[in-house]
Design an enzyme around this catalytic site. Sequence first.
Site, PDB file in Angstrom:
ATOM      1  CG  HIS A  95      -1.746  -1.085   1.501  1.00 34.13           C
ATOM      2  ND1 HIS A  95      -3.063  -1.071   1.123  1.00 34.13           N
ATOM      3  CD2 HIS A  95      -1.528  -2.303   2.076  1.00 34.13           C
ATOM      4  CE1 HIS A  95      -3.623  -2.220   1.464  1.00 34.13           C
ATOM      5  NE2 HIS A  95      -2.718  -2.990   2.035  1.00 34.13           N
ATOM      6  CE1 TYR A 145      -2.283   0.346   4.695  1.00 31.61           C
ATOM      7  CE2 TYR A 145      -1.579   2.243   5.969  1.00 31.61           C
ATOM      8  CZ  TYR A 145      -2.275   1.711   4.905  1.00 31.61           C
ATOM      9  OH  TYR A 145      -2.951   2.542   4.053  1.00 31.61           O
ATOM     10  CG  HIS A 164      -5.254  -1.433  -1.489  1.00 29.99           C
ATOM     11  ND1 HIS A 164      -5.541  -0.234  -0.900  1.00 29.99           N
ATOM     12  CD2 HIS A 164      -6.360  -2.191  -1.331  1.00 29.99           C
ATOM     13  CE1 HIS A 164      -6.772  -0.270  -0.405  1.00 29.99           C
ATOM     14  NE2 HIS A 164      -7.293  -1.446  -0.652  1.00 29.99           N
ATOM     15  CE  LYS A 222      -9.716   1.627  -1.583  1.00 30.00           C
ATOM     16  NZ  LYS A 222     -10.141   2.917  -1.113  1.00 30.00           N
ATOM     17  CB  CYS A 258      -3.562   2.315  -2.938  1.00 25.21           C
ATOM     18  SG  CYS A 258      -2.621   1.645  -1.564  1.00 25.21           S
TER      19      CYS A 258
END
Length: 159
Positions: free
Chosen positions: A28, A57, A134, A140, A142
Amino acid sequence: LKERKLENKESLNEKEEELREINKIIVHCTATPEGRHTTVEDVRRWHLDRGWSDIGYHFLIYLDGSLHAGRPVEKQGAHCKGHNKGSIGIAYVGGIDKVNFKPKDTRTEEQKEALVYILEYLKIQHAHATIHGHNDFANKACPSFNATKEYDNITNMWK
């Protein structure tokens, strides 16, 4: 693997082998502007403000490449909806252009080295785990680069 200092070693311990079964390592970004210093405590505060029990995380990589423990590895993360149970989440600080605030691979050379280090370490601990971004599981940007492709050689290191 070259030696690297982890600021809080609680997340890497001898008990890790007997803990959760890990089948994915998910990369990420913090979605913060390039060059903005962000700490584990900052991200923890953001996640607590969302109603989560802790930082989502397991590891955070600062701009200088230092590795910092977040949520203990033996606890399920909160970093990728539908994929938290059997995964470890690693985030690097950055991922957003500081001018137009659009997704951008802002990793410093030190962050890139630290990512390789922690991914290789975790792959040794969890030989069957695959490495993903991710964005492989959510609509996304990310982590703002193609982690699955970039780290394919680590995913396949035992094949």
